[in-house]
Design a protein around this motif. Structure first.
Motif, PDB file in Angstrom:
ATOM      1  N   ASN A 181     -10.681   3.547  -1.526  1.00  0.00           N
ATOM      2  CA  ASN A 181     -11.044   4.423  -0.826  1.00  0.00           C
ATOM      3  C   ASN A 181     -11.512   4.530   0.568  1.00  0.00           C
ATOM      4  O   ASN A 181     -12.826   4.275   0.701  1.00  0.00           O
ATOM      5  CB  ASN A 181     -12.067   5.606  -1.435  1.00  0.00           C
ATOM      6  CG  ASN A 181     -12.036   7.108  -0.626  1.00  0.00           C
ATOM      7  OD1 ASN A 181     -11.451   7.285   0.220  1.00  0.00           O
ATOM      8  ND2 ASN A 181     -12.939   7.838  -1.388  1.00  0.00           N
ATOM      9  N   GLY A 182     -10.445   4.146   1.684  1.00  0.00           N
ATOM     10  CA  GLY A 182     -10.938   3.624   2.895  1.00  0.00           C
ATOM     11  C   GLY A 182      -9.804   2.894   3.641  1.00  0.00           C
ATOM     12  O   GLY A 182      -8.633   3.182   3.318  1.00  0.00           O
ATOM     13  N   LEU A 183     -10.141   1.960   4.629  1.00  0.00           N
ATOM     14  CA  LEU A 183      -8.971   1.400   5.541  1.00  0.00           C
ATOM     15  C   LEU A 183      -8.380   0.342   4.867  1.00  0.00           C
ATOM     16  O   LEU A 183      -9.084  -0.392   4.007  1.00  0.00           O
ATOM     17  CB  LEU A 183      -9.663   0.895   6.687  1.00  0.00           C
ATOM     18  CG  LEU A 183     -10.011   1.895   7.772  1.00  0.00           C
ATOM     19  CD1 LEU A 183     -10.706   1.239   9.108  1.00  0.00           C
ATOM     20  CD2 LEU A 183      -8.784   2.807   8.192  1.00  0.00           C
ATOM     21  N   LEU A 184      -6.997   0.213   4.785  1.00  0.00           N
ATOM     22  CA  LEU A 184      -6.222  -0.701   4.172  1.00  0.00           C
ATOM     23  C   LEU A 184      -6.694  -2.066   4.624  1.00  0.00           C
ATOM     24  O   LEU A 184      -6.946  -3.093   3.734  1.00  0.00           O
ATOM     25  CB  LEU A 184      -4.846  -0.646   4.690  1.00  0.00           C
ATOM     26  CG  LEU A 184      -4.063  -1.665   3.828  1.00  0.00           C
ATOM     27  CD1 LEU A 184      -3.916  -2.118   2.811  1.00  0.00           C
ATOM     28  CD2 LEU A 184      -2.578  -1.467   4.832  1.00  0.00           C
TER      29      LEU A 184
ATOM     30  N   VAL B   2      -3.052   1.589  -4.266  1.00  0.00           N
ATOM     31  CA  VAL B   2      -3.376   3.178  -3.856  1.00  0.00           C
ATOM     32  C   VAL B   2      -4.266   3.699  -3.202  1.00  0.00           C
ATOM     33  O   VAL B   2      -5.524   3.505  -3.221  1.00  0.00           O
ATOM     34  CB  VAL B   2      -3.474   3.872  -5.383  1.00  0.00           C
ATOM     35  CG1 VAL B   2      -3.433   5.323  -4.944  1.00  0.00           C
ATOM     36  CG2 VAL B   2      -2.078   3.483  -6.409  1.00  0.00           C
ATOM     37  N   LEU B   3      -3.773   4.224  -1.818  1.00  0.00           N
ATOM     38  CA  LEU B   3      -4.804   4.590  -0.695  1.00  0.00           C
ATOM     39  C   LEU B   3      -4.765   6.086  -0.644  1.00  0.00           C
ATOM     40  O   LEU B   3      -3.796   6.797  -0.721  1.00  0.00           O
ATOM     41  CB  LEU B   3      -4.711   3.779   0.387  1.00  0.00           C
ATOM     42  CG  LEU B   3      -4.665   2.466   0.462  1.00  0.00           C
ATOM     43  CD1 LEU B   3      -4.020   2.047   1.659  1.00  0.00           C
ATOM     44  CD2 LEU B   3      -6.067   1.701   0.425  1.00  0.00           C
ATOM     45  N   VAL B   4      -5.738   6.603   0.287  1.00  0.00           N
ATOM     46  CA  VAL B   4      -5.636   8.023   0.660  1.00  0.00           C
ATOM     47  C   VAL B   4      -4.796   8.216   1.830  1.00  0.00           C
ATOM     48  O   VAL B   4      -5.197   7.382   2.848  1.00  0.00           O
ATOM     49  CB  VAL B   4      -7.072   8.295   0.901  1.00  0.00           C
ATOM     50  CG1 VAL B   4      -7.078   9.865   1.325  1.00  0.00           C
ATOM     51  CG2 VAL B   4      -7.979   8.508  -0.343  1.00  0.00           C
TER      52      VAL B   4
ATOM     53  N   PRO C 270       0.783  -1.242   0.103  1.00  0.00           N
ATOM     54  CA  PRO C 270      -0.083   0.085  -0.068  1.00  0.00           C
ATOM     55  C   PRO C 270       1.027   1.169   0.065  1.00  0.00           C
ATOM     56  O   PRO C 270       1.963   1.298   0.584  1.00  0.00           O
ATOM     57  CB  PRO C 270      -0.654  -0.250   1.414  1.00  0.00           C
ATOM     58  CG  PRO C 270       0.132  -0.629   2.338  1.00  0.00           C
ATOM     59  CD  PRO C 270       1.158  -1.586   1.449  1.00  0.00           C
ATOM     60  N   GLY C 271       0.303   2.426  -0.482  1.00  0.00           N
ATOM     61  CA  GLY C 271       0.920   3.705  -0.542  1.00  0.00           C
ATOM     62  C   GLY C 271       0.351   4.738  -1.044  1.00  0.00           C
ATOM     63  O   GLY C 271      -0.970   4.373  -1.544  1.00  0.00           O
ATOM     64  N   SER C 272       0.653   5.924  -1.053  1.00  0.00           N
ATOM     65  CA  SER C 272      -0.172   6.892  -1.676  1.00  0.00           C
ATOM     66  C   SER C 272       0.562   7.073  -3.221  1.00  0.00           C
ATOM     67  O   SER C 272      -0.272   7.493  -4.000  1.00  0.00           O
ATOM     68  CB  SER C 272       0.009   8.261  -1.124  1.00  0.00           C
ATOM     69  OG  SER C 272       1.298   8.585  -0.267  1.00  0.00           O
ATOM     70  N   PHE C 273       1.802   6.820  -3.506  1.00  0.00           N
ATOM     71  CA  PHE C 273       2.472   6.687  -4.772  1.00  0.00           C
ATOM     72  C   PHE C 273       2.190   7.724  -5.676  1.00  0.00           C
ATOM     73  O   PHE C 273       1.722   7.725  -6.833  1.00  0.00           O
ATOM     74  CB  PHE C 273       1.794   5.419  -5.542  1.00  0.00           C
ATOM     75  CG  PHE C 273       2.261   4.227  -4.727  1.00  0.00           C
ATOM     76  CD1 PHE C 273       3.434   3.765  -4.440  1.00  0.00           C
ATOM     77  CD2 PHE C 273       0.954   3.404  -4.120  1.00  0.00           C
ATOM     78  CE1 PHE C 273       3.889   2.401  -3.878  1.00  0.00           C
ATOM     79  CE2 PHE C 273       1.244   2.175  -3.521  1.00  0.00           C
ATOM     80  CZ  PHE C 273       2.572   1.711  -3.468  1.00  0.00           C
ATOM     81  N   ASP C 274       2.416   8.819  -5.205  1.00  0.00           N
ATOM     82  CA  ASP C 274       2.035  10.380  -6.064  1.00  0.00           C
ATOM     83  C   ASP C 274       3.146  11.130  -6.196  1.00  0.00           C
ATOM     84  O   ASP C 274       3.604  12.185  -5.694  1.00  0.00           O
ATOM     85  CB  ASP C 274       1.143  11.120  -4.808  1.00  0.00           C
ATOM     86  CG  ASP C 274       0.507  12.305  -5.473  1.00  0.00           C
ATOM     87  OD1 ASP C 274       0.175  12.151  -6.606  1.00  0.00           O
ATOM     88  OD2 ASP C 274       0.510  13.392  -4.901  1.00  0.00           O
TER      89      ASP C 274
ATOM     90  N   LEU D  68       1.396  -1.170  13.816  1.00  0.00           N
ATOM     91  CA  LEU D  68       0.607  -1.504  14.914  1.00  0.00           C
ATOM     92  C   LEU D  68      -0.901  -1.287  14.995  1.00  0.00           C
ATOM     93  O   LEU D  68      -1.698  -1.917  15.430  1.00  0.00           O
ATOM     94  CB  LEU D  68       1.267  -0.917  16.250  1.00  0.00           C
ATOM     95  CG  LEU D  68       2.835  -1.074  16.528  1.00  0.00           C
ATOM     96  CD1 LEU D  68       3.199  -0.508  17.991  1.00  0.00           C
ATOM     97  CD2 LEU D  68       2.695  -2.703  17.053  1.00  0.00           C
ATOM     98  N   MET D  69      -1.132  -0.105  14.315  1.00  0.00           N
ATOM     99  CA  MET D  69      -2.530   0.321  14.191  1.00  0.00           C
ATOM    100  C   MET D  69      -3.267  -0.740  13.374  1.00  0.00           C
ATOM    101  O   MET D  69      -4.559  -1.267  13.790  1.00  0.00           O
ATOM    102  CB  MET D  69      -2.806   1.718  13.548  1.00  0.00           C
ATOM    103  CG  MET D  69      -4.094   2.215  13.260  1.00  0.00           C
ATOM    104  SD  MET D  69      -5.091   2.131  15.129  1.00  0.00           S
ATOM    105  CE  MET D  69      -4.480   3.783  15.599  1.00  0.00           C
ATOM    106  N   ASN D  70      -2.655  -1.050  12.243  1.00  0.00           N
ATOM    107  CA  ASN D  70      -3.469  -2.028  11.249  1.00  0.00           C
ATOM    108  C   ASN D  70      -3.578  -3.437  11.996  1.00  0.00           C
ATOM    109  O   ASN D  70      -4.692  -3.968  11.979  1.00  0.00           O
ATOM    110  CB  ASN D  70      -2.521  -2.134  10.097  1.00  0.00           C
ATOM    111  CG  ASN D  70      -2.782  -0.986   9.096  1.00  0.00           C
ATOM    112  OD1 ASN D  70      -3.789  -0.544   9.008  1.00  0.00           O
ATOM    113  ND2 ASN D  70      -1.662  -0.688   8.430  1.00  0.00           N
TER     114      ASN D  70
END
Ligand code: PNS
Length: 159
Positions: free
Chosen positions: A70-73, A35-37, A7-11, A103-105
């Protein structure tokens, strides 16, 4: 089948990202680049454009798929039934942020594991943000992002 998400924003996607994708694709049967936000980052490219750029530079990797979400991984991972997250680590400075996210994931879904891959030393200084800065002020981004997307980055920065 061993599957993982990257995952990443890759921008935009950089040569550092591509190096991780290439190496991960040799370890896993399937790698899903997603691609995530990132709520802390203002985007240059739209998510659709980022996906298109990544697809273009990974088209020769047959076991790599590119998606956006568009949401949680972890919700994406549930839909795809994948349990492994690949992240690249460049320097000690990345560690705290990545550790917190891992840790959050894991808190959100304890069946999910994050695996870190050390970046190739030649890309340890590289980030999408620095690529955008260099391009914005007319610097050369050859060697920083894949050849096939240089023009797209330069054009988008000028818009
Ligand atoms: O390339 P980045 O910007 O460091 O990637 C960060 C990203 C996009 C992977 C992260 O912000 C993310 O996972 N966003 C989706 C929302 C989410 O699941 N957050 C995780 C809990 S903090």
């Amino acid at each position: 089948m061993r599957r993982a998400v990257y995952p990443g924003s890759f921008d935009p996607v950089t040569n550092g990202h591509l190096d991780i994708i290439k190496r991960a694709s040799k370890i896993f049967d399937e790698v899903i680049v997603v691609v995530l936000v990132n709520v802390d980052k203002k985007g240059l490219f739209s998510n659709e454009e980022r996906v298109e750029l990544i697809k273009r530079v990974t088209k020769s990797y047959k076991n790599v798929r590119v998606e956006s979400y568009n949401g949680l991984l972890i919700d994406f991972m549930k839909c795809e039934d994948v349990k492994v997250i690949i992240k690249g680590l460049r320097a000690v400075s990345d560690f705290e942020y990545e550790f917190q996210m891992a840790l959050m994931n894991n808190k959100l879904d304890s069946t999910v594991e994050t695996l870190f891959m050390m970046t190739n030393a030649k890309y340890s200084y590289l980030s999408s943000s620095s690529v955008k800065q260099v391009a914005k002020f007319g610097g050369c981004i050859k060697g920083l992002v894949p050849e096939e997307i240089i023009e797209d980055v330069v054009r988008k920065i000028k818009e």
